[in-house]
Structures are given as C-alpha cells and as structure tokens.
Design a protein around this motif. Structure first.
Motif, mmCIF file in Angstrom:
data_model
loop_
_atom_site.group_PDB
_atom_site.id
_atom_site.type_symbol
_atom_site.label_atom_id
_atom_site.label_comp_id
_atom_site.label_asym_id
_atom_site.label_seq_id
_atom_site.Cartn_x
_atom_site.Cartn_y
_atom_site.Cartn_z
ATOM 1 N N CYS A 259 0.826 -1.210 0.000
ATOM 2 C CA CYS A 259 0.000 0.000 0.000
ATOM 3 C C CYS A 259 0.859 1.259 0.000
ATOM 4 O O CYS A 259 0.447 2.306 0.521
ATOM 5 C CB CYS A 259 -0.943 -0.008 1.200
ATOM 6 S SG CYS A 259 -2.051 -1.432 1.242
ATOM 7 N N THR A 310 -3.643 6.867 2.711
ATOM 8 C CA THR A 310 -4.805 6.779 3.594
ATOM 9 C C THR A 310 -5.823 5.769 3.099
ATOM 10 O O THR A 310 -6.820 5.514 3.763
ATOM 11 C CB THR A 310 -5.486 8.157 3.723
ATOM 12 O OG1 THR A 310 -5.862 8.621 2.417
ATOM 13 C CG2 THR A 310 -4.534 9.162 4.359
ATOM 14 N N SER A 311 -5.589 5.204 1.926
ATOM 15 C CA SER A 311 -6.482 4.174 1.389
ATOM 16 C C SER A 311 -5.656 3.207 0.570
ATOM 17 O O SER A 311 -4.579 3.543 0.083
ATOM 18 C CB SER A 311 -7.579 4.797 0.523
ATOM 19 O OG SER A 311 -7.014 5.451 -0.602
ATOM 20 N N CYS A 312 -6.174 1.996 0.432
ATOM 21 C CA CYS A 312 -5.438 0.973 -0.304
ATOM 22 C C CYS A 312 -6.450 0.079 -0.996
ATOM 23 O O CYS A 312 -7.197 -0.651 -0.326
ATOM 24 C CB CYS A 312 -4.554 0.169 0.645
ATOM 25 S SG CYS A 312 -3.426 -0.958 -0.200
ATOM 26 N N GLN A 316 -7.067 -3.913 3.600
ATOM 27 C CA GLN A 316 -6.958 -3.021 4.745
ATOM 28 C C GLN A 316 -5.490 -2.726 5.017
ATOM 29 O O GLN A 316 -4.637 -3.595 4.872
ATOM 30 C CB GLN A 316 -7.571 -3.675 5.986
ATOM 31 C CG GLN A 316 -9.051 -3.973 5.868
ATOM 32 C CD GLN A 316 -9.568 -4.761 7.060
ATOM 33 O OE1 GLN A 316 -8.794 -5.189 7.905
ATOM 34 N NE2 GLN A 316 -10.870 -4.956 7.120
ATOM 35 N N ASP A 513 -4.182 -2.849 -4.474
ATOM 36 C CA ASP A 513 -3.917 -1.469 -4.875
ATOM 37 C C ASP A 513 -3.462 -1.387 -6.332
ATOM 38 O O ASP A 513 -2.649 -0.537 -6.698
ATOM 39 C CB ASP A 513 -2.872 -0.835 -3.957
ATOM 40 C CG ASP A 513 -3.192 0.627 -3.660
ATOM 41 O OD1 ASP A 513 -4.354 1.032 -3.834
ATOM 42 O OD2 ASP A 513 -2.278 1.370 -3.255
ATOM 43 N N SER A 589 -11.301 -1.721 -4.431
ATOM 44 C CA SER A 589 -11.775 -0.346 -4.562
ATOM 45 C C SER A 589 -10.621 0.526 -5.002
ATOM 46 O O SER A 589 -9.460 0.188 -4.811
ATOM 47 C CB SER A 589 -12.331 0.163 -3.227
ATOM 48 O OG SER A 589 -11.334 0.075 -2.217
ATOM 49 N N THR A 591 -8.068 3.778 -5.126
ATOM 50 C CA THR A 591 -7.422 4.640 -4.153
ATOM 51 C C THR A 591 -8.050 6.032 -4.191
ATOM 52 O O THR A 591 -8.269 6.601 -5.255
ATOM 53 C CB THR A 591 -5.920 4.734 -4.466
ATOM 54 O OG1 THR A 591 -5.355 3.434 -4.354
ATOM 55 C CG2 THR A 591 -5.225 5.685 -3.510
ATOM 56 N N ALA A 592 -8.325 6.583 -3.005
ATOM 57 C CA ALA A 592 -8.889 7.926 -2.924
ATOM 58 C C ALA A 592 -7.826 8.958 -3.266
ATOM 59 O O ALA A 592 -6.638 8.758 -3.030
ATOM 60 C CB ALA A 592 -9.428 8.170 -1.522
ATOM 61 N N GLU A 676 -1.669 9.704 -4.100
ATOM 62 C CA GLU A 676 -2.957 10.252 -3.695
ATOM 63 C C GLU A 676 -3.087 11.756 -3.848
ATOM 64 O O GLU A 676 -4.205 12.271 -3.829
ATOM 65 C CB GLU A 676 -3.235 9.894 -2.221
ATOM 66 C CG GLU A 676 -3.393 8.412 -1.954
ATOM 67 C CD GLU A 676 -3.710 8.123 -0.494
ATOM 68 O OE1 GLU A 676 -3.814 9.079 0.300
ATOM 69 O OE2 GLU A 676 -3.852 6.940 -0.146
#
Length: 687
Positions: A259, A310-312, A316, A513, A589, A591-592, A676
């Motif tokens: 991540c 902060t996201s992956c 998790q 990711d 999902s 990545t933000a 990001e």
C-alpha cells in the motif's frame, strides 16, 4: 486436495523453521553517536555543505567480545528535515530549511530520520553487530538534484562511503570521539559489511556498492579492503540517477509495502528483475523480494509519523496509532534481522529460508499479514546449476527454442510485464473463460534441433506468476483462500505427468492497490511422475480450477538443487498454515485522491534555467516531500526535474527546450505527488 507420493524432497526441517531470528540476542546494547560540523566535501557534494552524523548501536561489553564484529549501515530516505511537535506528541514534518541552512524555523525541531530504525538496530546489535544509522539531512535530504543525479542517490552513496572511510580509520588508527561510547580500534571486520536503505536510501546503498567498486575510485584508498556481503532495501526507488544501480555480487532482498503511497509503482521490483540479466556471475548469493500486504511506506521509519497513504484498493492497511504501526515494524524485524544474520557476520544461511517460497512464513509474521515472495538462489547460468527454461522473449506462439507453443481454448499473448516490473521482463499473458482440462497453455521445450529437455539432473522447476482482476477475482471479499488456482504438468510427447495443483504449493492472491506483481513458485521435479524426465517436450498449465482468470507467466527456470522445504507436507491440510490475520476486507476499490483545487494554487511564472525553462508554482497547501519524484503534467508534457523551496510552499520544474516547445500554454497544469495527492492549476497562459 490431491495426495502426492511421499518423497524425500517434501521433508520440512522443523529444527530450522523454529530457530528464532527476529527477537533479542544474547548481548545487552548501548547507543552512541557522532556528529561533525557541516562542510563542503568534494567527495560527497561540491556545491553545498553536508554533514557527518550518525547514531550507533553496539554490544555493551564490546571490549570483551572475541574477534572483530561485523558492521551494518542504515540509511533513511527523502523527507522534510524540520517539523513541529503536535499536541498528541506526534511530529508533523513540513519544512526543509535544515537542508540548506542547518537550522529550523522557530517552533520547529530537526527531523531525526536516522533514529527511526532503532527498533531493528538495537535487536540486530544484540546479536553481535555494530549498527550505524546515518543522518543525511544536511545538503541531501529534501535537497535539489544535480546533473545526472536528480534524486541525489549517488551523493547518498558517497555519504555512506565517507562514513565507512571514517570507521576504517578508527578501526586502524583509533581516534573515535568519546560520544561513540567505545573504542572501535581493531574491533570492526570490514570483510563482513551489510547495508540497509529505505526508499532513496535503498538506491543510495546500491550507489555506495557500485561506487566503491568503480575503477579508479578514491574510496578503495580511503576505506581499504572491504567486502559488502548483503544489501536490504525497503520500498526503494530505482532509476533516479544516470547510472543503472544493481545489487550484483551480494545477497539482495527488497521489501515492498503493498500500500505504498510514495513509491507507489514499487520500483524496487526492477532491482530483482534485473538479476535475471546477470548471467553466470559469482558469487552465488540469493536475491529476492517480499511484498507485505497492507504496509505503507512511511511507517517503516518511526520518525516519519504522517501516513503516505490513507487508502489501499482491495485491502486493509496494517493497524497504526499516533503515527506508528507496531505490526508493520514487526514485519521488518521478521525480515531484516534474519537476512543480515544469514549473510553478514558469522553467517548462518538457515535464517535465509525466511525468503524461500518453498518454506512457510513463520506464524508470528502470518498473524500480521499476507506475503508474496520472489527468490533466486543464485544468478542464472547457461547449462549450469540454475538455467533459464523460458522467458517469452519471442513472438507470441513461439518458445525460446523456436518451437510452437500450444494455446488450447485460452488466449495467450507475449508482452511486457505489468508497469511495476523492469522493461526487460517479458511475460505470457494468459486469459480464459470457464474451466476445464481442455483449457491449457503448453510451452514447447527444447530447440528445433533437439526438441526436448533433460530434467533428470534437476530437482526444482520454478516460474513467476501474477494475477489480474477478472471474473469473480476482486469482486468478492478478501479472505485467507487463494484467489487463483490451476494445475501444472510436464509433457513427454503424448504422455502427461501427474498434475501438481498450484494451491498445494502456494497461496496466490489477487492484486492489491492495482499491483499485479509477479511472485515465484517452486515445483519439486520429483513430483512429476508418469513421464521420462530425461525427455520432456513441454510444460503445461491447465486452467481447470479457477473458472475465469487472467495471469502473467514469466521466468521459467530450473535448479539442480531441490526446494529445501515445501510450503507444507503435501499430505497435510493447508488450513494449519494459512497466512494473514482473520480479517475480511472489502472488495477491490480505487485509491482515494486528495485534490488541492486551483483556487489554492498559482502559477508563479517561467524563467530560463541553463538550456531549459523553469516553471514555478505556489500553493497555500504545502507540497509534500517524497522519495518518488513529483510529476508536472501539462497536456502531453511530463516533467520530474524538480526543486522544492525550504518552506514547501513553492515548487519548480525544469523543462528541456524540446519539452518547452511542445508545451500547450492553454492546457491545465497538474502536479502529482505520491499516489494520492494532486495539485490542480489552470492554464498557465505562457508562450
């Protein structure tokens, strides 16, 4: 699950597996330090001041130790050099003033990046090593690049060599400062040296290795005879200098955080990939990678207390609190310590099985995360102990030997590997819909003049595989089960060997990711029964388990040595060796993105710089200091030739004359930092 015949190669040596290699050793440890006044050092960087500064961990009763001790040097990566301590006790690093001036703004403290590896340095010293952790803040960390060294990683390597020259002098003549806490005279074994680098420090350590070996180098005179035996890298960068920096001739291990929000394209994989180009070199030392699911870049350094991600997508992140992740730290303890103990110092290669995919990951690491490993026991040799079988270097449909491969009810295409991999890596992209024994890809072995291979003297057949999101893969929740499964057979004319099921040897999972990275699978040749191993004409991958899928296959090779163990005895349930905590993650999902709008940013103008043009940008939101290069994108033009202001509110990119001529002044400018963070600018409207 298939029950395979019991043969000697499947024995797991439990005595080896149970050897502790990640905890505290027999020696109590002291901490010392040394620091010299910053100055211009032409052997490091001639255009600015740099500083000799380090923290040292060593056995407390070093005067009583027998013989000389091995030396291990740590080097951190790129980061802001000043920060503010926040109300919760964490520190936010948001200034680079120390880099150029040696001071921090009022209310700021120097970021002690070199202290961020105490949690591994002290345990390593407890096993009888002298560990030196270098601070590279002055002049280098967050500093602007120079010609042919945009990331200052050649300079980082020279800074490491300057420290080693100092230690060599102390070892020969004495004179170490009292702050060190002991006299290293005649106590250091320069034939047993190991290096560890994080991020730009990783490429910096390869730069130290390379520049020490250069013909005509001054470092051999200053240091004397030195043998660097191993290089361990954490989330390293690659390609930030004019030189290709390899880890040839040493044991090499690359830890990759899945991540990673900084070096998000996992550049360290290139370092391992290039080992397949190093044909026939000696010494025969292992190379590898280990991908840690859920790990991020910054939390391997306890002084880098702001997350780079902060996201992956699809998993998790490992738990963290107050800018630190103890579980993530444990993954480094469980890899760096056994690696150094295996290949530096007294040398006990049994610790090296931690990186061999035929061995299970120990339970204390399995309880933290999932892992994917690559491993090459020694460089490939033509007709030697480890030999390439197939590299997919020819056009689709042809084997390396010029024979026709078979694609039965599957789609196969020879192509370059996924973006994380070195450009030298070729793969067979295989995709299928529906499963069955009639769906297979068969590689023809041998050549047109000798259409078979003799496997009778080889014990291991290995290949690398990567999985893509397809079918139900990535649409279901993550769990401890394999996401990809199929069978492998050897072919002798019209005869097929027994089929080996992939999931009996490895747990191959979905991309995390967006990373469809290759991992190594080892197959014991003795398990392929029912054929004459001296006349093998093909290698068949049968897609009869996972109903719909897409994979990459790469680097098929064979080894005269057998797997020192398998992932588990093949008559045992796999459940007892499941990796990872009992988590159930979300489906894949994206990545933000953290987008800073154009209203917060301004284009500050352009000016001539050398033969190019420098474009300057300001923002009310500080630009981030990363190890990967920030990227300026304007239409079809991209630049990574970058400089940051000390207060991080301004950033400048230099374009070549050709790039500047191609610039569309009406196009929006976008600056990307890490995976990001995006700063938006409108059209620059410059001519």
């Amino acid at each position: 699950m298939r029950v395979y015949p019991v043969i000697p190669v499947v024995i797991v040596v439990l005595k080896v597996l149970l050897v502790p290699s990640n905890g505290q050793g027999p020696f109590a440890v002291n901490t010392g330090r040394y620091r010299y006044t910053a100055k211009r050092d032409n052997l490091v960087l001639s255009d600015r001041k740099t500083e000799i500064w380090a923290e040292v961990y060593y056995p407390r009763n070093i005067a009583l130790t027998v013989g000389k001790l091995p030396l291990v040097v740590f080097l951190h990566g790129n980061h802001a050099t000043c920060g503010r301590v926040l109300s919760d006790g964490t520190r936010s690093d948001s200034s680079c003033q120390y880099t150029s001036s040696g001071t921090c703004p009022s209310g700021f403290v120097v970021a002690p990046s070199h202290e961020g590896y105490r949690y591994v340095g002290i345990p390593l010293a407890s096993y009888g090593y002298v560990v030196v952790s270098i601070n590279a803040n002055r002049g280098i960390t967050c500093g602007g690049g120079v010609s042919e060294d945009g990331g200052l990683n050649l300079a980082r390597g020279r800074l490491v060599l300057r420290h080693l020259a100092l230690w060599s002098k102390w070892n020969r003549l004495g004179g170490a400062p009292g702050t060190l806490g002991f006299d290293p005279k005649r106590k250091i074994n320069f034939q047993q040296v190991g290096l560890m680098g994080h991020s730009r420090g990783g490429e910096g350590m390869r730069a130290a290795l390379t520049q020490y070996r250069d013909a005509g180098t001054p470092w051999k005179r200053l240091i004397g005879r030195m043998l660097i035996r191993a290089v361990f890298e954490i989330g390293p960068v690659d390609g930030q200098t004019s030189r290709t920096l390899n880890a040839y001739g040493v044991a090499s291990m690359i830890l990759l955080p899945s991540c990673d929000g900084d070096v998000s394209d996992l550049q360290g994989m290139h370092v391992f990939d290039r080992q397949f180009l190093n044909i026939g070199s000696r010494p025969y030392l292992p190379k590898g990678t280990i991908l840690v699911n859920g790990a991020i870049h910054n939390y391997y350094n306890t002084e880098w207390q702001e997350p780079d991600s902060t996201s992956c997508g699809g998993t998790q992140q490992l738990p963290s609190a107050k800018g630190k992740s103890v579980p993530q730290q444990n993954t480094l303890k469980g890899t760096l310590l056994p690696f150094i103990r295996a290949y530096v110092g007294p040398g006990n290669e049994r610790f090296g099985v931690r990186f061999d995919p035929s061995y299970p990951i120990p339970s204390f690491l399995r309880s933290v995360s999932f892992y994917a490993r690559n491993h090459l026991r020694a460089p490939l040799q033509i007709g030697g102990e480890i030999e390439a079988v197939e590299s997919f270097s020819r056009a689709t449909g042809k084997s390396n030997g010029g024979l026709n491969n078979i694609a039965s009810n599957v789609v196969v295409r020879h192509a370059s590997a996924h973006y994380e991999h070195d450009s030298s890596v070729r793969v067979a992209q295989v995709s299928w819909t529906g499963s069955g024994s009639g769906k297979y890809f068969q590689i023809a072995l041998g050549t047109t003049s000798s259409p078979f291979l003799d496997f009778s003297n080889y014990q291991t057949l290995s290949f690398r595989v990567a999985v893509y999101c397809s079918g139900q893969i990535c649409s279901s929740n993550i769990n401890n089960s394999p996401d990809m499964d199929f069978h492998i057979r050897l072919v002798q004319g019209t005869r097929l060997s027994t089929a080996i099921q992939l999931s009996d040897l490895a747990t191959v999972r979905r991309p995390v990711d967006g990373h469809s990275v290759l991992e190594t699978i080892d197959l014991p040749v003795a398990l392929f029964t029912g054929v004459n191993l001296s006349h093998i004409t093909g290698l068949r991958f049968v897609f009869d388990v996972t109903s719909t899928g897409r994979i990459d296959l790469a680097h098929v090779f064979r080894d005269v040595e057998g797997p020192r163990a398998l992932s588990f005895p093949l008559t045992t349930s796999r459940a007892s060796l499941q990796e990872g905590p009992p988590l159930v993650g979300s489906p894949f999902s994206r990545t933000a993105k953290n987008i800073i709008p154009a209203t917060s940013n301004t284009f500050a103008g352009a000016r001539q710089r050398g033969r190019g043009v420098e474009l300057m940008f300001n923002s009310s939101i500080e630009f981030l200091v990363t190890n990967s290069f920030p990227r300026l994108k304007v239409g079809g033009v991209t630049s990574t030739d970058v400089r940051l202001s000390p207060d991080l509110r301004s950033i400048a990119f230099t374009l070549s004359e050709r790039e500047n001529a191609a610039l569309d002044p009406q196009a929006d400018a976008v600056i990307e930092i890490g995976k990001e963070n995006v700063w938006m600018f409108g059209p620059m409207n410059v001519q």
